[in-house]
Write a protein that holds these residues in place. Structure first.
Motif, PDB file in Angstrom:
ATOM      1  N   CYS A 178       0.883  -1.174   0.000  1.00 59.90           N
ATOM      2  CA  CYS A 178       0.000   0.000   0.000  1.00 59.90           C
ATOM      3  C   CYS A 178       0.915   1.217   0.000  1.00 59.90           C
ATOM      4  CB  CYS A 178      -0.876  -0.035   1.256  1.00 59.90           C
ATOM      5  SG  CYS A 178      -1.519   1.575   1.768  1.00 59.90           S
ATOM      6  N   CYS A 208      -3.296   7.660  -1.240  1.00 62.79           N
ATOM      7  CA  CYS A 208      -4.661   7.800  -1.769  1.00 62.79           C
ATOM      8  C   CYS A 208      -5.653   8.320  -0.733  1.00 62.79           C
ATOM      9  CB  CYS A 208      -5.166   6.454  -2.284  1.00 62.79           C
ATOM     10  SG  CYS A 208      -3.868   5.380  -2.846  1.00 62.79           S
ATOM     11  N   HIS A 239     -12.883   6.034  -1.308  1.00 59.21           N
ATOM     12  CA  HIS A 239     -11.767   5.146  -0.940  1.00 59.21           C
ATOM     13  C   HIS A 239     -12.092   3.677  -1.249  1.00 59.21           C
ATOM     14  CE1 HIS A 239      -7.737   4.979   0.421  1.00 59.21           C
ATOM     15  NE2 HIS A 239      -8.001   4.020   1.284  1.00 59.21           N
ATOM     16  N   CYS A 266      -5.781  -0.925  -6.110  1.00 55.72           N
ATOM     17  CA  CYS A 266      -4.551  -1.302  -5.384  1.00 55.72           C
ATOM     18  C   CYS A 266      -4.563  -2.767  -4.981  1.00 55.72           C
ATOM     19  CB  CYS A 266      -4.335  -0.395  -4.186  1.00 55.72           C
ATOM     20  SG  CYS A 266      -5.514  -0.611  -2.848  1.00 55.72           S
TER      21      CYS A 266
HETATM   22 FE1  SF4 Z   1      -3.318   1.991   0.371  1.00 57.22          FE
HETATM   23 FE2  SF4 Z   1      -4.991   1.140  -1.493  1.00 57.22          FE
HETATM   24 FE3  SF4 Z   1      -5.836   2.912   0.336  1.00 57.22          FE
HETATM   25 FE4  SF4 Z   1      -4.101   3.607  -1.594  1.00 57.22          FE
HETATM   26  S1  SF4 Z   1      -6.266   2.932  -1.880  1.00 57.22           S
HETATM   27  S2  SF4 Z   1      -3.974   4.129   0.591  1.00 57.22           S
HETATM   28  S3  SF4 Z   1      -2.866   1.781  -1.817  1.00 57.22           S
HETATM   29  S4  SF4 Z   1      -5.214   0.794   0.721  1.00 57.22           S
END
Ligand code: SF4
Length: 505
Positions: A101, A105, A290, A297
């Motif tokens: 991760c 984001c 989100h 991701c």
């Molecule tokens: Fe992490 Fe995925 Fe959230 Fe981005 S969208 S902060 S990669 S968990």
């Protein structure tokens, strides 16, 4: 400065004076060099590198109409369904480069959330938040700032409301003409120590009695009164070993408990203050943004795991066995389901204001995240099955590096001659550390809201009554039905109802 390089980002977060960051009880001064946090900084850095690398820069950049310049997409306000889809694709791609991760984001989703929320409030006559926010946005875009988003309060006893247990929710303790003072703590904050600024948001719908908790603002991390306690993760001790195999991919995320001890926030950084009626809307907007992103991701990490499992099958000569092919195929189906759902949430987006506030499709965003609470576990299970017991029993790299043990390990763990034993151990460690990581498992369940939160959101949108009417009509219990124009039996969300245009597609 608009498009920082990864190196410029790392140099920008090297020196801090006021914030206190703790890892395993000790204060860390330079997060970029600390072995526990450096892997996180490297993963975060990938979001900057993506805007410069040839294969990713078309996804990694976007045009900002706010500053009339090209910006890193992680500071961009989505202007179309294609922008939202580019977000999911970019996230899948960066997962391939980090195996982790990459944390940026959350702040990006917070930026878009405050944009939409303040805009909706401006349309109802309260313009100051929107005006302040646009100035802040320009600053973020011009300086390519690394943002964290902080929503989750510690919440204490879940059956008590914020006003019944004030310590459990971040709250405003004083308002002056220049700004506000806040105290409280935000939990599980992704990438916090690798960020430069935090966007703080309320964590739930509030009642009038809770209005001191209905607050949104931004603040530099390096501020007097902010303390960060970094959480531990599975296998995190391997980062401290100075190795090159056992801790692969040596990029990871971190989460922290962020304590605000009577922190002053200047008024120009306050984007919601006591507007308790809007806090539920803000949470709905943020969580859907989100949840959509997880389709990118997590499928990107799924690709790494599928690739690792395929390679380990090859290393022991079983990649063509029908049961291995079936398992690999299952993994791909699960993975593409998560991704496809995130893309659907993007392309079937909702327009919340006339000149382009694009929000994700809330049903598909919640379905995406609900799939993500389940499928990574299935993918990891299949990969464990394919890899064999060695994934839990392999010798350490320190055994391999011991000249007395090396010949034995090489002899007895050798598979197909195309690969060395070190290759096998490298792939096993990569699979172990990603497949069982916080990023792929724990975050998949609890990040962007725990599973029950998506079920509630899905139930709010799905119109069971209408589906029942269809069934009653087809079974001829009812002789007539008034079909709706939309194919989907969905209700509008509170956010869509609030939009002046009713949330157009
Ligand atoms: Fe992490 Fe995925 Fe959230 Fe981005 S969208 S902060 S990669 S968990």
């Amino acid at each position: 400065m608009v498009l920082r390089t990864g190196e410029e980002y790392v140099n920008a977060i090297r020196h801090r004076n006021k914030v206190e960051v703790y890892v395993m009880g000790k204060e860390v001064k330079d997060v970029t060099e600390h072995p526990f946090l450096k892997p996180s900084v490297l993963a975060f850095k990938a979001t900057y590198d993506a805007a410069h690398e040839e294969d990713s820069k078309s996804l990694g950049r976007a045009w900002s109409s706010f500053i009339n310049e090209e910006v890193n997409r992680f500071t961009h306000i989505h202007r179309s369904p294609e922008d939202l889809s580019a977000k999911v694709k970019l996230l899948r791609k960066i997962s391939h480069k980090t195996g982790a991760c990459f944390q940026r984001c959350v702040g990006w989703d917070a930026l878009n959330t405050i944009y939409v929320t303040s805009r909706l409030m401006a349309e109802r006559g309260k313009k100051e938040y929107y005006e302040r926010f646009v100035e802040y946005l320009k600053y973020v875009q011009k300086n390519d700032i690394a943002l964290a988003g902080a929503m989750t309060d510690v919440k204490g006893v879940r059956t008590l409301r914020p006003n019944e247990q004030p310590h459990a929710y971040l709250r405003v303790t004083q308002v002056t003409k220049d700004g506000i003072y806040v105290s409280g703590a935000k939990a599980n904050i992704t990438g916090i120590a690798a960020s430069e600024e935090i966007i703080v948001m309320p964590t739930r719908a509030m009642s009038e009695k809770d209005k001191d908790f209905a607050v949104a603002f931004s603040i530099p991390l390096d501020t007097e009164g902010i303390k960060v306690i970094i959480g531990r993760q599975v296998n995190d001790g391997r980062r401290l070993e100075d190795g090159e195999i056992d801790g692969l991919p040596y990029r990871t995320n971190h989460e922290g408990l962020v304590i605000f001890d009577n922190v002053f926030v200047p008024m120009e950084r306050v984007f919601m203050l006591g507007d308790w009626q809007m806090s539920g809307i803000l949470v709905e907007i943020f969580s859907s943004y989100h949840r959509q992103g997880y389709g990118g991701c997590k499928s990107g990490l799924g690709d790494v795991i599928i690739g690792a499992a395929y390679n380990l099958a090859k290393q022991i000569g079983v990649e063509k066995a029908p049961h291995i092919q079936n398992k690999l195929n299952e993994m791909v189906l699960l993975n593409e389901n998560m991704y496809g759902s995130g893309i659907a949430a993007s392309l079937d987006a909702v327009k919340l204001c006339e000149d382009g506030c694009w929000w994700v499709n809330p049903m598909f965003a919640n379905v995406t995240k609900q799939l993500v609470t389940r499928f990574p576990y299935e993918i990891t299970k299949f990969s464990t099955d394919i890899a064999g017991g060695i994934i839990g029993t392999a010798p350490s790299e320190w055994d391999l590096k011991n000249p007395k043990l090396k010949p034995y390990i090489e002899k007895y763990l050798q598979g197909m001659m195309d690969y060395s034993t070190e290759d096998r151990l490298r792939m096993v460690r990569l699979l172990e550390n990603i497949g069982f990581s916080v990023a792929f498992l724990i975050e998949s369940v609890h990040g962007a809201g725990s599973p029950e939160a998506q079920r509630i959101a899905i139930n709010r949108v799905y119109d069971y009554e209408y589906a029942e009417k269809i069934a009653k009509y087809l079974s001829q219990i009812e002789k007539r039905i008034e079909f709706k124009e939309n194919a989907e039996p969905w209700r509008r969300t509170d956010t869509e109802k609030l939009a002046n245009n009713g949330g157009q597609k």
